[in-house]
Structures are given as structure tokens and as C-alpha cells.
Design an enzyme around this catalytic site. Structure first.
Site, mmCIF file in Angstrom:
data_model
loop_
_atom_site.group_PDB
_atom_site.id
_atom_site.type_symbol
_atom_site.label_atom_id
_atom_site.label_comp_id
_atom_site.label_asym_id
_atom_site.label_seq_id
_atom_site.Cartn_x
_atom_site.Cartn_y
_atom_site.Cartn_z
ATOM 1 N N SER A 263 0.867 -1.184 0.000
ATOM 2 C CA SER A 263 0.000 0.000 0.000
ATOM 3 C C SER A 263 0.899 1.227 0.000
ATOM 4 C CB SER A 263 -0.852 -0.007 1.278
ATOM 5 O OG SER A 263 -1.490 1.234 1.476
ATOM 6 N N TYR B 98 -2.261 -1.227 10.354
ATOM 7 C CA TYR B 98 -2.200 -1.335 8.893
ATOM 8 C C TYR B 98 -0.850 -0.826 8.377
ATOM 9 C CZ TYR B 98 -4.104 -1.051 4.091
ATOM 10 O OH TYR B 98 -4.353 -1.214 2.746
HETATM 11 P P1 NAD Z 1 -11.610 -5.928 -0.122
HETATM 12 O O1 NAD Z 1 -12.187 -5.842 1.255
HETATM 13 O O2 NAD Z 1 -12.456 -5.592 -1.289
HETATM 14 O O3 NAD Z 1 -11.010 -7.363 -0.393
HETATM 15 C C1 NAD Z 1 -10.288 -8.043 0.583
HETATM 16 C C2 NAD Z 1 -10.281 -9.483 0.212
HETATM 17 O O4 NAD Z 1 -9.589 -10.199 1.232
HETATM 18 C C3 NAD Z 1 -11.686 -10.093 0.100
HETATM 19 O O5 NAD Z 1 -11.720 -10.977 -0.999
HETATM 20 C C4 NAD Z 1 -11.831 -10.826 1.411
HETATM 21 O O6 NAD Z 1 -12.703 -11.921 1.298
HETATM 22 C C5 NAD Z 1 -10.399 -11.266 1.647
HETATM 23 N N1 NAD Z 1 -10.131 -11.557 3.048
HETATM 24 C C6 NAD Z 1 -10.355 -10.785 4.122
HETATM 25 N N2 NAD Z 1 -10.030 -11.442 5.236
HETATM 26 C C7 NAD Z 1 -9.590 -12.663 4.839
HETATM 27 C C8 NAD Z 1 -9.117 -13.811 5.522
HETATM 28 N N3 NAD Z 1 -9.061 -13.855 6.864
HETATM 29 N N4 NAD Z 1 -8.749 -14.886 4.795
HETATM 30 C C9 NAD Z 1 -8.839 -14.880 3.448
HETATM 31 N N5 NAD Z 1 -9.274 -13.829 2.745
HETATM 32 C C10 NAD Z 1 -9.649 -12.739 3.438
HETATM 33 O O7 NAD Z 1 -10.311 -5.014 -0.043
HETATM 34 P P2 NAD Z 1 -9.336 -4.480 -1.201
HETATM 35 O O8 NAD Z 1 -9.378 -3.004 -1.131
HETATM 36 O O9 NAD Z 1 -9.558 -5.167 -2.486
HETATM 37 O O10 NAD Z 1 -7.946 -4.930 -0.570
HETATM 38 C C11 NAD Z 1 -7.112 -5.910 -1.144
HETATM 39 C C12 NAD Z 1 -5.670 -5.603 -0.743
HETATM 40 O O11 NAD Z 1 -5.276 -4.348 -1.278
HETATM 41 C C13 NAD Z 1 -5.474 -5.525 0.779
HETATM 42 O O12 NAD Z 1 -4.236 -6.105 1.138
HETATM 43 C C14 NAD Z 1 -5.429 -4.028 1.012
HETATM 44 O O13 NAD Z 1 -4.707 -3.688 2.166
HETATM 45 C C15 NAD Z 1 -4.720 -3.569 -0.252
HETATM 46 N N6 NAD Z 1 -4.891 -2.159 -0.555
HETATM 47 C C16 NAD Z 1 -6.129 -1.640 -0.779
HETATM 48 C C17 NAD Z 1 -6.239 -0.281 -1.061
HETATM 49 C C18 NAD Z 1 -7.559 0.361 -1.339
HETATM 50 O O14 NAD Z 1 -7.595 1.601 -1.426
HETATM 51 N N7 NAD Z 1 -8.634 -0.359 -1.514
HETATM 52 C C19 NAD Z 1 -5.099 0.520 -1.102
HETATM 53 C C20 NAD Z 1 -3.868 -0.050 -0.860
HETATM 54 C C21 NAD Z 1 -3.761 -1.395 -0.594
#
Ligand code: NAD
Length: 259
Positions: free
Chosen positions: A141, A154
């Protein structure tokens, strides 16, 4: 050569699903994952297989559980005979000041956002070394490179995974394996949607004001990155063109970390 196989943790929604779609578009067989075990999950895998003409399975595994993390990779290798691409994507968020941060939320974020990647990587590396080719992409991130208030767990986990990525790169250099971290800025997924709704409730501000002044205020482009842009970046890192890119971070953040 038979198609290569990609495992994407947390791939039933948001960024993980888009990464799976991008990799399937490049011909990779898929192992989708989340912690649920619904017919929807299996249907999602079947749908992607039909849409992209690849093989795809769904494996339920809770990334907060060490045994589940390791079993996911074992199951993938058992199903497809290899694990060529590992994308450690599963992640959660909780926002609170340090002195009010619930201990169980701290532990859960460190387990899912950081420790799970150690377990999956540990099992995947011997398999990749055996085939002489591998790609590990950790979804970090902008918070792996910069800090924000109220996101202690985080930010700690994401800085941690950037460090873990570098060590993975050093331990695999010269073996046809690369390890890199992708650092997205804000992407409009369920994870960010929750922050928007919580901030609207906390401040009484409109959605537009919260998005403009509290979320995208960090992102000079003033636009969300898209899930497809993150998927495309991972697909590039999984390609042969990226063979000498290892141990680094790639930001997809509208200029956030240029500041
Ligand atoms: P999201 O909530 O849409 O997706 C998260 C995914 O992780 C889902 O498919 C969920 O089912 C899965 N998950 C959650 N807990 C779990 C567990 N215990 N075991 C297995 N799977 C699990 O979130 P996102 O925004 O798509 O995030 C995905 C990644 O991207 C994360 O690592 C997040 O930190 C990172 N990220 C997101 C952003 C953003 O702005 N959305 C920015 C930077 C980094």
C-alpha cells in the site's frame, strides 16, 4: 508447456478479484481464495474459467490462520502440479487511535496483512525453486511507504510486508524467481467504502466532501486508482518482461508518495 498457475489470496472481491481476472486474461490457471465457503465462491471460479478459457478453482482458507495459509499453497500445488505466481493480497483495515486500538484488531491485521504472506511464501518457494520460475507479488500500500494517523496496525503491517518482500527477493535472486510489492493509493473497493461511510457518520459531511477532503486529499491526481490498474500492474510483474524487476515497490497511487 502447460499453462502456469497463479494463487491470489483474498480474491473474491475488490483488488484481488481484478488481479485474478488480469492473470486469467494472460492465460494463468487460477486458485481463488477467501475465508468463506459458499456456492457463490465456486461459481465465481467456474465463471472465470469459462470466461477466460483457463482452469480455476476456489479454495477456502482463512489467512489469519497459519495452517490454512500453508494448506492453501499445498492444495494449489496438488491441484495444478505447481505454484508459479503467488499474489499475497488478502487484507483488512481498522481505524482507531493507538491508545484506543482494540488488541484483537491489531493481532488480526498483522496476521492477515503480514504474517499470512510469510506462511504462503514459505511453502511456495521450494515449489518455485523446483520449477526454476516464480513470481511473488505482495499487495502492500502507499501505507507501506508513508504513514497516516489512526492506521497503526495497517501501516506497521504494510511497512513490514515491504521489508519481507526485499528479503524474499534476496533469497530467490538468480533462481528465476522475483518478489515485488505493489503499493496502491486509494482504490474504491469495499475496504475503502467502509472508511467513507464511517467518516461520513463521524463528521456529518457529505460523501463528496469526505472523498475530496479526507480520502483523496492525499492523492494529487484526485482520482481513485482502479482495480483494473492494480491487476494490470501485477500481470506485468508476472510476465517475462519483468524478470529483472525484483525486491522493489511499484506505486500506483496518483502521486501520493512523490510528496
Ligand atoms: P476488499 O475488502 O475488497 O477485499 C479483501 C479481500 O480479502 C476479500 O476478498 C476478502 O474476502 C479477503 N479476506 C479478508 N479477510 C480474509 C481472511 N481472513 N482470509 C482470506 N481472505 C480474506 O479489499 P481491497 O481493497 O480489495 O484490498 C485488497 C488488498 O489491497 C489488501 O491487502 C489491502 O490492504 C490492499 N490495498 C487496498 C487499497 C484500497 O484503497 N482499496 C489501497 C492499498 C492497498
Amino acid at each position: 508447456m502447460s499453462a502456469r498457475t497463479a494463487v491470489v489470496t483474498g480474491s473474491t472481491s475488490g483488488i484481488g478479484l481484478a488481479i485474478a481476472r488480469s492473470l486469467a486474461g494472460k492465460g494463468f490457471n487460477l486458485v481463488l481464495n477467501s475465508y468463506t465457503d459458499d456456492t457463490d465462491d465456486t461459481a465465481l471460479a467456474e465463471g472465470l474459467a469459462a470466461e477466460f478459457g483457463v482452469e480455476a478453482v476456489y479454495v477456502s482458507a482463512d489467512m489469519s490462520n497459519a495452517g490454512d495459509c500453508r494448506a492453501l499453497i499445498e492444495k494449489a500445488a496438488e491441484t495444478f502440479g505447481a505454484v508459479d505466481v503467488l499474489v499475497n493480497n488478502a487484507g483488512i483495515q481498522h481505524v482507531a487511535p493507538i491508545d484506543k486500538f482494540p488488541v484483537e484488531q491489531w493481532d488480526r491485521i498483522i496476521a492477515i496483512n503480514l504474517t499470512s504472506a510469510f506462511h504462503t511464501t514459505a511453502v511456495a518457494l521450494p515449489i518455485m525453486r523446483n520449477s526454476g520460475w516464480g513470481r511473488i507479488v505482495n499487495i502492500a500500500s502507499a501505507h507501506g511507504l508513508r504513514a497516516s494517523v489512526h492506521k497503526s496496525a495497517y501501516v506497521a503491517a504494510k511497512h513490514g510486508i515491504v521489508g519481507f518482500t526485499k528479503v524474499t527477493a534476496l533469497e530467490t535472486a538468480g533462481h528465476g524467481i522475483t518478489a515485488n510489492a505493489v503499493c496502491p493509493g486509494f482504490v474504491l473497493t469495499p475496504l475503502v467504502e467502509k472508511q467513507i461511510v464511517d467518516l461520513m457518520a463521524e463528521t456529518g459531511e457529505s460523501r463528496e466532501d469526505v472523498v475530496a477532503n479526507r480520502i483523496l486529499q492525499k492523492q494529487p491526481s484526485k482520482q481513485f486508482a482502479t482495480v483494473e490498474e492494480i491487476g494490470g500492474t501485477v500481470a506485468f510483474l508476472a510476465s517475462d518482461d519483468a524478470a529483472q524487476i525484483t525486491g522493489t515497490t511499484i506505486s500506483v497511487d496518483g502521486g501520493w508518495t512523490a510528496q
